[in-house]
Write a protein that holds these residues in place. Structure first.
Motif, PDB file in Angstrom:
ATOM      1  N   GLN A  15      -6.907  -9.329   9.513  1.00 53.34           N
ATOM      2  CA  GLN A  15      -6.665  -9.670   8.104  1.00 53.34           C
ATOM      3  C   GLN A  15      -7.978  -9.768   7.324  1.00 53.34           C
ATOM      4  O   GLN A  15      -8.054  -9.325   6.167  1.00 53.34           O
ATOM      5  CB  GLN A  15      -5.898 -10.990   8.008  1.00 53.34           C
ATOM      6  N   SER A  16      -9.017 -10.302   7.950  1.00 55.80           N
ATOM      7  CA  SER A  16     -10.324 -10.383   7.298  1.00 55.80           C
ATOM      8  C   SER A  16     -10.894  -8.986   7.062  1.00 55.80           C
ATOM      9  O   SER A  16     -11.433  -8.687   5.986  1.00 55.80           O
ATOM     10  CB  SER A  16     -11.293 -11.203   8.153  1.00 55.80           C
ATOM     11  N   THR A  17     -10.751  -8.128   8.068  1.00 52.94           N
ATOM     12  CA  THR A  17     -11.211  -6.742   7.921  1.00 52.94           C
ATOM     13  C   THR A  17     -10.442  -6.035   6.811  1.00 52.94           C
ATOM     14  O   THR A  17     -11.011  -5.267   6.031  1.00 52.94           O
ATOM     15  CB  THR A  17     -11.038  -5.982   9.245  1.00 52.94           C
ATOM     16  N   GLN A  18      -9.141  -6.281   6.726  1.00 50.86           N
ATOM     17  CA  GLN A  18      -8.317  -5.655   5.701  1.00 50.86           C
ATOM     18  C   GLN A  18      -8.763  -6.060   4.298  1.00 50.86           C
ATOM     19  O   GLN A  18      -8.780  -5.233   3.373  1.00 50.86           O
ATOM     20  CB  GLN A  18      -6.853  -6.028   5.906  1.00 50.86           C
ATOM     21  N   GLN A  19      -9.145  -7.312   4.140  1.00 54.85           N
ATOM     22  CA  GLN A  19      -9.644  -7.760   2.834  1.00 54.85           C
ATOM     23  C   GLN A  19     -10.910  -7.014   2.443  1.00 54.85           C
ATOM     24  O   GLN A  19     -11.101  -6.641   1.284  1.00 54.85           O
ATOM     25  CB  GLN A  19      -9.901  -9.273   2.869  1.00 54.85           C
ATOM     26  N   ILE A  20     -11.780  -6.772   3.442  1.00 56.61           N
ATOM     27  CA  ILE A  20     -13.021  -6.039   3.174  1.00 56.61           C
ATOM     28  C   ILE A  20     -12.721  -4.598   2.789  1.00 56.61           C
ATOM     29  O   ILE A  20     -13.286  -4.061   1.817  1.00 56.61           O
ATOM     30  CB  ILE A  20     -13.944  -6.093   4.400  1.00 56.61           C
ATOM     31  N   THR A  21     -11.838  -3.936   3.547  1.00 53.32           N
ATOM     32  CA  THR A  21     -11.520  -2.537   3.248  1.00 53.32           C
ATOM     33  C   THR A  21     -10.835  -2.402   1.894  1.00 53.32           C
ATOM     34  O   THR A  21     -11.049  -1.421   1.183  1.00 53.32           O
ATOM     35  CB  THR A  21     -10.635  -1.930   4.350  1.00 53.32           C
ATOM     36  N   LYS A  22     -10.003  -3.378   1.524  1.00 54.28           N
ATOM     37  CA  LYS A  22      -9.359  -3.358   0.204  1.00 54.28           C
ATOM     38  C   LYS A  22     -10.404  -3.437  -0.899  1.00 54.28           C
ATOM     39  O   LYS A  22     -10.339  -2.703  -1.896  1.00 54.28           O
ATOM     40  CB  LYS A  22      -8.382  -4.522   0.073  1.00 54.28           C
ATOM     41  N   ALA A  23     -11.373  -4.358  -0.710  1.00 50.69           N
ATOM     42  CA  ALA A  23     -12.428  -4.523  -1.718  1.00 50.69           C
ATOM     43  C   ALA A  23     -13.272  -3.256  -1.829  1.00 50.69           C
ATOM     44  O   ALA A  23     -13.602  -2.808  -2.939  1.00 50.69           O
ATOM     45  CB  ALA A  23     -13.301  -5.720  -1.361  1.00 50.69           C
ATOM     46  N   MET A  24     -13.607  -2.655  -0.690  1.00 47.68           N
ATOM     47  CA  MET A  24     -14.414  -1.434  -0.710  1.00 47.68           C
ATOM     48  C   MET A  24     -13.654  -0.278  -1.351  1.00 47.68           C
ATOM     49  O   MET A  24     -14.235   0.551  -2.053  1.00 47.68           O
ATOM     50  CB  MET A  24     -14.846  -1.064   0.711  1.00 47.68           C
ATOM     51  N   LYS A  25     -12.358  -0.240  -1.135  1.00 51.59           N
ATOM     52  CA  LYS A  25     -11.541   0.805  -1.758  1.00 51.59           C
ATOM     53  C   LYS A  25     -11.556   0.653  -3.278  1.00 51.59           C
ATOM     54  O   LYS A  25     -11.706   1.640  -4.018  1.00 51.59           O
ATOM     55  CB  LYS A  25     -10.106   0.722  -1.244  1.00 51.59           C
ATOM     56  N   LEU A  26     -11.423  -0.582  -3.759  1.00 50.00           N
ATOM     57  CA  LEU A  26     -11.433  -0.817  -5.207  1.00 50.00           C
ATOM     58  C   LEU A  26     -12.781  -0.447  -5.815  1.00 50.00           C
ATOM     59  O   LEU A  26     -12.844   0.180  -6.885  1.00 50.00           O
ATOM     60  CB  LEU A  26     -11.108  -2.285  -5.493  1.00 50.00           C
ATOM     61  N   VAL A  27     -13.865  -0.815  -5.142  1.00 49.20           N
ATOM     62  CA  VAL A  27     -15.208  -0.485  -5.637  1.00 49.20           C
ATOM     63  C   VAL A  27     -15.396   1.029  -5.690  1.00 49.20           C
ATOM     64  O   VAL A  27     -15.901   1.584  -6.676  1.00 49.20           O
ATOM     65  CB  VAL A  27     -16.292  -1.139  -4.750  1.00 49.20           C
ATOM     66  N   SER A  28     -14.975   1.720  -4.625  1.00 44.92           N
ATOM     67  CA  SER A  28     -15.109   3.180  -4.576  1.00 44.92           C
ATOM     68  C   SER A  28     -14.258   3.853  -5.646  1.00 44.92           C
ATOM     69  O   SER A  28     -14.657   4.873  -6.216  1.00 44.92           O
ATOM     70  CB  SER A  28     -14.701   3.703  -3.194  1.00 44.92           C
TER      71      SER A  28
END
Length: 288
Positions: A15-28
């Protein structure tokens, strides 16, 4: 079966990793919108100047100009445009393979790296790194491309290198990015632009006003600079598009893992409760 505690710990980690990937997706995604606009605006000029100058140089005849003389050196300069960061799927590796899996001999290649991922990879593979311009890929500017172009043309005219190539990722759309290798110089007369209906079908040589050497001295640096700048702009858009897709895929995979771990946790919990009830019933029957 894994214990409930280990399953819960792994679920929290995913779940912590998923939060990071979500944030990186939004930034990208945000960066992609800006980079996409720049790439689309420059693409028409990029393609037009490449086709036009190739046609002109293919019909210059045998003009004695430093940029058109037969190669005195077997060295090949390759401007390789990659990113400074990873987590973008196969974006960087696909560009690197254009050189490592191509028809180039390692000892004949000089790498002009634009992007740390490419520089680090070619260093590991034992290629000669002639220049490192990794900082330029963060915010590509025409003046940066001009600096690289000046270095290349100086080495080309002095005979240090005999050919100039550009390896980058062409931006087609948000989900389509094509690793591309372009030969910038030299353009061999009669070899380039021979498609039916092209300007090169005309047999007459190019006429220059007023002096051909002066015209080429102005035209070719602009040609090389424009292509390098166009490649950098398209590469940035492709990088953010590739990272957005990679992070979207990672987020979806994390969601699937969370669902599976939740199911495993519930099964383990149900098994634990069932076992406790069985033990209580067995104990009560033993007492009675």
């Amino acid at each position: 079966m894994a214990s409930m505690r280990s399953i819960k710990r792994r679920k929290v980690s995913v779940q912590s990793t998923q939060q990071i990937t979500k944030a990186m997706k939004l930034v990208s995604t945000v960066k992609l919108q800006r980079a996409k606009g720049r790439a689309e605006k420059s693409k028409a000029y990029f393609e037009c100047i490449y086709a036009t100058v190739k046609s002109i140089l293919a019909r210059t005849g045998f003009i004695d100009h430093p940029y058109l003389r037969p190669a005195e050196s077997g060295k090949k300069a390759i401007v390789v445009i990659t990113s400074n960061r990873g987590l973008a799927g196969g974006y960087n590796s696909n560009v690197i393979k254009l050189v490592t899996k191509g028809d180039f001999k390692k000892e004949d290649v000089k790498i002009y790296a634009v992007g740390r991922k490419g520089k680090d990879a070619f260093t590991r593979y034992g290629y000669e790194i002639a220049a490192d311009h990794s900082d330029m890929i963060e915010e590509p500017a025409y003046v940066d491309a001009m600096q690289i172009s000046n270095e290349l043309l100086k080495a080309f005219s002095e005979g240090e290198i005999g050919e100039i190539y550009l390896a980058y990722t062409a931006f087609k759309n948000t989900v389509s990015h094509v690793p591309t290798l372009l030969k910038l110089l030299p353009v061999e007369p009669g070899k380039e632009g021979e498609e039916e209906g092209s300007i090169a079908d005309e047999k007459a040589l190019m006429n220059f006003e007023q002096d051909e050497e002066e015209a080429l001295a102005m035209l070719i640096p602009k040609y090389v600079t424009s292509l390098i700048y166009g490649g950098m702009v398209e590469a940035v858009a492709s990088e953010n598009g590739a990272r957005m897709q990679a992070m979207d895929s990672a987020t979806s995979n994390a969601e699937e893992m969370i669902e599976k771990l939740s199911l495993q946790y519930n099964r383990a919990r149900q098994g634990s409760i069932t076992q406790e009830l069985t033990e209580i019933i067995a104990g009560a029957e033993a007492i009675s």
